[in-house]
Motif scaffolding. Structure first.
Motif, short mmCIF file in Angstrom:
data_model
loop_
_atom_site.label_atom_id
_atom_site.label_comp_id
_atom_site.label_asym_id
_atom_site.label_seq_id
_atom_site.Cartn_x
_atom_site.Cartn_y
_atom_site.Cartn_z
N GLN A 83 27.23 44.05 36.99
CA GLN A 83 28.67 43.94 37.25
C GLN A 83 28.97 44.62 38.59
OE1 GLN A 83 29.88 45.61 33.27
NE2 GLN A 83 31.06 43.72 33.18
N VAL B 121 38.99 39.32 42.49
CA VAL B 121 38.09 38.46 41.72
C VAL B 121 38.31 37.00 42.06
CG1 VAL B 121 37.52 37.65 39.40
CG2 VAL B 121 37.79 40.10 39.82
N THR C 56 34.00 42.13 39.14
CA THR C 56 35.15 42.68 38.44
C THR C 56 36.02 43.47 39.41
OG1 THR C 56 35.84 44.17 36.65
CG2 THR C 56 33.77 44.70 37.76
N ASP C 57 37.33 43.46 39.15
CA ASP C 57 38.22 44.29 39.96
C ASP C 57 38.52 45.62 39.28
OD1 ASP C 57 39.93 43.45 37.95
OD2 ASP C 57 41.16 42.18 39.25
N THR D 27 28.08 39.27 37.53
CA THR D 27 29.50 39.38 37.21
C THR D 27 30.20 40.18 38.30
OG1 THR D 27 29.14 39.23 34.83
CG2 THR D 27 31.17 40.28 35.54
N SER E 278 40.28 42.22 35.57
CA SER E 278 39.67 40.94 35.22
C SER E 278 38.24 40.92 35.71
CB SER E 278 40.46 39.78 35.86
OG SER E 278 40.43 39.87 37.27
N GLU E 279 37.47 39.96 35.19
CA GLU E 279 36.09 39.81 35.64
C GLU E 279 35.70 38.35 35.52
OE1 GLU E 279 34.15 42.59 32.98
OE2 GLU E 279 33.37 40.94 31.77
N ARG F 118 35.39 33.13 33.24
CA ARG F 118 36.38 34.08 33.75
C ARG F 118 37.18 34.63 32.58
NH1 ARG F 118 40.48 31.88 38.18
NH2 ARG F 118 38.51 31.59 39.25
#
Length: 274
Positions: free
Chosen positions: A219, A225, A264-265, A262, A249-250, A242
Motif C-alpha cells: 500500500q 487517489v 491510498t490517501d 494499492t 480511500s484506496e 476502488r
C-alpha cells in the motif's frame, strides 16, 4: 536470487530490530517498462542496482524505497510485489519456515551487505527475509513519512499471526521486536511503536483471482487517489478495485505487466486502527 539488495529503512525511524519489514521488491519481466510506469504513476526516480542490469532501485526524495527486478521470465515466477522482513539469522528463520509447513524457494544466499531468502507461508503468500551483515549507508526516510505499509490477505489472520510470530520472533519482548495486537477481526503488527502491517482473514487458496488468493499487498500513500488511478490507466495499467476506507480511500491497481499494488490517501496506518 530474485531480488535486489535492501538499502533503506521501511519508514520514518530506522527499523533495525528483528522482524521489522525492511524492503519491498517488484518481480517483473521488463525493467524499462516498469520504470516508466512507476516513475509516471508514483513519481519515483531510479538508479541501477549493484547486482546487474536486471536490477534497479526506486527512489523518492533521493531515499531508496523499492527494488525492481526483471527476472520473472527467466525464473518462471509470477509478476508480484514482495515484502522483506529483517531477521537476525537467515538460516534460523529459513529453518523455522520449513518446520511450520512454509516453503523456502530461494536461499539463503549472500548478496551485497547481507543474506536473504525468498519464501512462502503455509497458505502460499510470498515474502522474503533479510539478514544484514554490514552497516547500511543509505539515508533514513524523512521524519514522519512512510513510503509504504503492508497488508496480508490470508485464510485466517490469527493462524497467520502465529506463523509469522514464530518465524520472525514477533512479540518476543526483545529490543526492537514487533508487537502484535488484535483489533476487531484483524491483526495489527507494530514496529517501533507504529503499525506497519495488517493481517486480514477471508482469502481462498484455490481461487483463480490473485486478489482473492493469500498474498501480501503493498500500500503506497499518494496525495490524490483518483488522479493516480487515471495516471495508471493512461500509462497502460488497470483499475482492479476502488473502495472507501476510514479516513480516506484506496484503489488496487494492476501495472502493465500484471503486478498488483494499492494506492491510498490515508497518510499513516495509525488511523486505520480507529
Amino acid at each position: 536470487m530474485t531480488r535486489s539488495e535492501p538499502e533503506a529503512s521501511w519508514a520514518a525511524a530506522p527499523l533495525t530490530g528483528p522482524a521489522a519489514p525492511c524492503w519491498v521488491n517488484l518481480l517483473t519481466r521488463d525493467l524499462d517498462a516498469a520504470q516508466r510506469f512507476y516513475g509516471a504513476v508514483l513519481g519515483w526516480t531510479f538508479r541501477p542496482g549493484r547486482l546487474g542490469q536486471e536490477f534497479a532501485v526506486a527512489r523518492r526524495d533521493d531515499v531508496p524505497v523499492a527494488g525492481i527486478v526483471a527476472v520473472a521470465s527467466a525464473y518462471r515466477v509470477a509478476v508480484a510485489w514482495i515484502p522483506y522482513f529483517a531477521v537476525e539469522d537467515a538460516d534460523v528463520a529459513s529453518a523455522r519456515i520449513r518446520e511450520r509447513s512454509g516453503t523456502v524457494a530461494v536461499g539463503p544466499l549472500s548478496l551485497g551487505k547481507g543474506r536473504g531468502a525468498l519464501a512462502a507461508d503455509r497458505d502460499g503468500a510470498v515474502f522474503g527475509i533479510w539478514e544484514r551483515t554490514e552497516a547500511s549507508t543509505s539515508p533514513p526516510s524523512p521524519a514522519g513519512h512512510s513510503h509504504a505499509w503492508l497488508r496480508l490477505r490470508t485464510r485466517n489472520a490469527f493462524d497467520a499471526a502465529i506463523f509469522y510470530g514464530e518465524v520472525l520472533d514477533w512479540a518476543d519482548g526483545s529490543p526492537g521486536s514487533c508487537e502484535v495486537a488484535y483489533v476487531r477481526d484483524e491483526v495489527i503488527v507494530r514496529c517501533a511503536g507504529r503499525p506497519l502491517a495488517r493481517i486480514s482473514s477471508g482469502a481462498v487458496e484455490s481461487a483463480p483471482d490473485p486478489m482473492v488468493r493469500p498474498h501480501w499487498q503493498m500500500q503506497f500513500p499518494v496525495s490524490d487517489v483518483e488522479r493516480t488511478v487515471a495516471c495508471a490507466v493512461e500509462h497502460g495499467g488497470a483499475l482492479v478495485e476502488r473502495r472507501p476506507v476510514q479516513h480516506g480511500s484506496e484503489a488496487t491497481l494492476c501495472d502493465p505487466d500484471g503486478g498488483l499494488f494499492t494506492v491510498t490517501d490515508v497518510r499513516t496506518p495509525d488511523v486505520l486502527e480507529d
